[in-house]
Each structure stands twice: as C-alpha cells, then as structure tokens.
Design a protein around this motif. Structure first.
Motif, mmCIF file in Angstrom:
data_model
loop_
_atom_site.group_PDB
_atom_site.id
_atom_site.type_symbol
_atom_site.label_atom_id
_atom_site.label_comp_id
_atom_site.label_asym_id
_atom_site.label_seq_id
_atom_site.Cartn_x
_atom_site.Cartn_y
_atom_site.Cartn_z
ATOM 1 N N ARG A 210 10.181 5.633 -5.269
ATOM 2 C CA ARG A 210 11.315 5.318 -6.143
ATOM 3 C C ARG A 210 12.659 5.441 -5.434
ATOM 4 N NH1 ARG A 210 10.276 7.608 -12.148
ATOM 5 N NH2 ARG A 210 11.770 5.929 -12.496
ATOM 6 N N TYR A 211 12.649 5.456 -4.117
ATOM 7 C CA TYR A 211 13.855 5.745 -3.353
ATOM 8 C C TYR A 211 15.047 4.854 -3.725
ATOM 9 C CZ TYR A 211 16.818 6.761 0.700
ATOM 10 O OH TYR A 211 17.868 7.102 1.514
ATOM 11 N N LEU A 214 16.459 5.936 -7.017
ATOM 12 C CA LEU A 214 17.075 7.266 -6.957
ATOM 13 C C LEU A 214 18.473 7.192 -6.347
ATOM 14 C CD1 LEU A 214 13.952 9.302 -5.782
ATOM 15 C CD2 LEU A 214 14.822 9.029 -8.119
ATOM 16 N N ARG A 217 20.770 6.076 -9.073
ATOM 17 C CA ARG A 217 21.095 7.172 -9.986
ATOM 18 C C ARG A 217 22.120 8.119 -9.376
ATOM 19 N NH1 ARG A 217 15.281 9.476 -11.517
ATOM 20 N NH2 ARG A 217 16.548 11.302 -12.072
ATOM 21 N N LEU A 310 17.922 16.256 -8.001
ATOM 22 C CA LEU A 310 17.761 14.903 -7.463
ATOM 23 C C LEU A 310 18.278 14.823 -6.028
ATOM 24 C CD1 LEU A 310 17.459 11.781 -7.516
ATOM 25 C CD2 LEU A 310 19.657 11.703 -8.723
ATOM 26 N N LEU A 356 12.648 13.356 -10.339
ATOM 27 C CA LEU A 356 12.478 12.071 -9.663
ATOM 28 C C LEU A 356 11.726 11.076 -10.547
ATOM 29 C CD1 LEU A 356 11.562 13.132 -6.002
ATOM 30 C CD2 LEU A 356 13.810 12.888 -7.077
#
Length: 359
Positions: A210-211, A214, A217, A310, A356
């Motif tokens: 999910r890099y 992330l 976000r 995070l 995450l």
C-alpha cells in the motif's frame, strides 16, 4: 557562474566574493587561499563536504564548509532524479531565511542547469555533533521537538506558499511506484542482512503493498514543510538537557508532508528502544502542545498519534532502501542496522499494521 565540481576547482576569488556579499569579510580583507579537508559529519553518500581553512589578509572567518555534488555518477543520478540538490539549495535561499529553525548561516547557495551545486556554509565544528548511534536523551528530545514545532507551525497548511518545487513526501508522489518497487526488492534483503524480527513480516508486507496510498495519506492536509531526514546525525548541538539548542543541516529531503513525519523519524531513530517505550507518548503530546503555542489550533493528540504510527512505517521504508544498498563505510552500516531495529521494534510495539491497513 560555472560551479566547481569539488575543492580542486574552487578558487579563492569565488570564496572572497561570496563572503563579501554575505557580509562576512571586512572591508579591505582578501582571501589568499585555503586548505580543504574532507568531512564526514556534514556529508554522506549524497554529497561531498569539505572544511575550507582560509588564509586571509584581514578579518575573515577561520574556516567555512563547502558542499559539492557526490563524486559517484550513480549517486548524482539518484540526486538528480529526486531533485535533492535543488531542494537543499532552495531551502537555504528561500525558506530558512524566515528564521523559524536554527541552521548554519549560508554564504552561497547556487545550482546550475546541469545539476551541479555549491553551498558555502558557516562552520559549526566547534559544537557537539549529534550521534544517532548513541541516541538522544529524552530531555534533549523534548527541546528539539519544541524547535521543530515552531518550524512546522510557520508553514502549517501553507506548504504550497513555500513553493511547488517541494514534492509531497520525501520521495514525491509522482515517483511512488518506482520507489515502491525499490522497497519491495529491499525488504527481503534487509530482513535477512539485519536479522529483523519475524513479527515485522506482516507489517512490512502491507507497507510494500500500500506504499503509494500511504504516501498520499501522509501528505494530505494539514501538511507543512518537513526536513525529511530529521535525525541526530544532521544536527550540531549547543548545551545539554532541557537547555540544548540544535542547529539542523542537510536539507536535501525537504518536502511537503504531515509534520509528524519528522517527529516519528526523530524519535524512532534517535531514542533507544527503552527510552522510546517510556517517553514517546508524552514527547509527542509535548510537540502537539508546542504547535498550539505557535498558533496551530486544530490538530489533536489522537490525530497526531495515528500519523506518528503511519510515519514510523514510512521512515522504515527509507531506511530499508538505504540499508539494502552497498554501505560506503562501517558507521553507515551500523546506522542502518540500529535504525532498522529501532523502527522495527516501534512498528511491532505500536501495532502499526492496523494503521497501515486503514479503517
């Protein structure tokens, strides 16, 4: 101006002009020459840094620090891809003059169309050098975070005002996919090379998967200007304990992001595991309280805590990619080893995987 590639290409006339323009050379004084000594405390793999011992007639600094591009073509290529040199030059020229963070006085900051750059900076070698391996006492960490909050508050939700040349996050959202690939290749290498705990495996898998999301976000509002590599090795310290004053250098990773990225990077890398467990929550709450004192009203401790968890993972990603690369000296290898183990412990202790994965 043709910029020198290193100290052998630098002449005394350029130094004299820069110091005179910066008001650091007395009228009638001249720079007659210099001796260059390569430094480690100001540099790293992304640039070459030298202390220039000046020979002058009249009043002038005894020495200055000069920073040049890396000698390695590969390192220069990565720096150009990430705009690291441009970021550092423009931070010294456009952001640090606002005075919200202590940094070395800058006498010259230039970059040309080829990517060559030159920084001439105040020599702070008389101060205590921060040491990431030794760690930061919690009392000093609290003072450093207060200074950091002042810097973040200056640019809070005004990061766009600083300039579009600052990317969102240290790697830039437009480069998220290639960096995700690099992280995916780095993770199994560092897991084995540094004997990281198996409890980290599921967290790292989500981090890789999910890099890009992330990064989105972490750089969403409220964003500010972050240093991006905020750790003891990039600080000179005056005094100690609650009275310590940190002067921060190496601004190549400056970017737009949530301010807690710098906090997580600093506490995750620079506190021993024992000190982090005992002090990280009150230190983070102290940072949020300092933001309020500097005018940031709508950022809660609860939001900061989620952002902190995070950003520990995003800091781990940076160190994993760096740790998987060839280490140019033994100390850098030990810095990566200590940093990866400290961050891994924090990610497991704080159930970072839950953050995450999202709500």
């Amino acid at each position: 101006m043709t910029l020198p590639a290193g100290p052998n290409d630098l002449d005394a006339a350029l130094l004299e002009r820069a110091l005179r323009d910066a008001g650091r050379l007395a009228a009638g004084s001249t720079i007659e020459g210099f001796e260059a000594t390569r430094m480690s405390e100001f540099g790293g793999v992304n640039g070459e840094t030298y202390r220039l011992h000046l020979r002058a007639s009249g009043a002038a600094p005894a020495s200055v620090v000069a920073k040049f591009p890396a000698r390695s073509p590969a390192a220069r290529g990565v720096a150009a891809y990430q705009h690291w040199y441009e970021r550092e030059v423009r931070t010294y020229r456009e952001l640090l003059p606002w005075g919200a963070m202590r940094a070395p006085a800058c006498y010259l900051a230039e970059i040309d169309e080829t990517g060559a750059f030159l920084l001439l900076l105040e020599d702070l070698g008389g101060l205590r050098q921060g040491d990431q391996l030794a760690g930061c006492p919690p009392s000093e960490a609290a003072r450093v975070l207060d200074d950091l909050a002042r810097w973040h508050a200056r640019w809070w939700e005004g990061a766009a005002e600083a300039g579009d040349w600052l990317p969102r996050t240290t790697v830039g959202l437009e480069r998220a996919r290639p960096v995700q690939g690099a992280l995916g290749r780095a993770w199994p290498i560092v897991r084995e090379a540094y004997a990281l705990p198996s409890a980290l495996d599921p967290i790292a898998e989500v981090l890789v998967e999910r890099y890009p999301e992330l990064l989105e976000r972490a750089s969403s509002a409220p964003a500010t200007v972050v240093h991006g590599d905020f750790r003891l090795d990039n600080m000179f310290l005056r005094g100690s304990g609650a009275e310590v004053e940190a002067t921060v250098f190496d601004w190549q990773f400056a970017c737009r992001c949530r301010g807690v990225y710098d906090v997580a990077y600093f506490l995750g890398l620079d506190l021993t595991i024992e000190d982090r467990l005992a002090h990280e929550r009150p230190l983070l709450e102290g940072y949020v309280a300092a933001l309020r004192e500097y005018g940031v009203a709508e950022y809660s401790s609860e939001e900061a805590w989620d952002d902190y968890r995070l950003c520990l993972a995003l800091g781990f990603a940076v160190f994993a990619i760096g740790g998987a690369a060839e280490q140019h000296d033994d100390r850098m290898r030990r810095v990566h080893e200590a940093g990866l183990h400290r961050l891994a412990a924090a990610m497991v202790d704080l159930d970072v995987g839950a953050v995450l994965r999202g709500p």
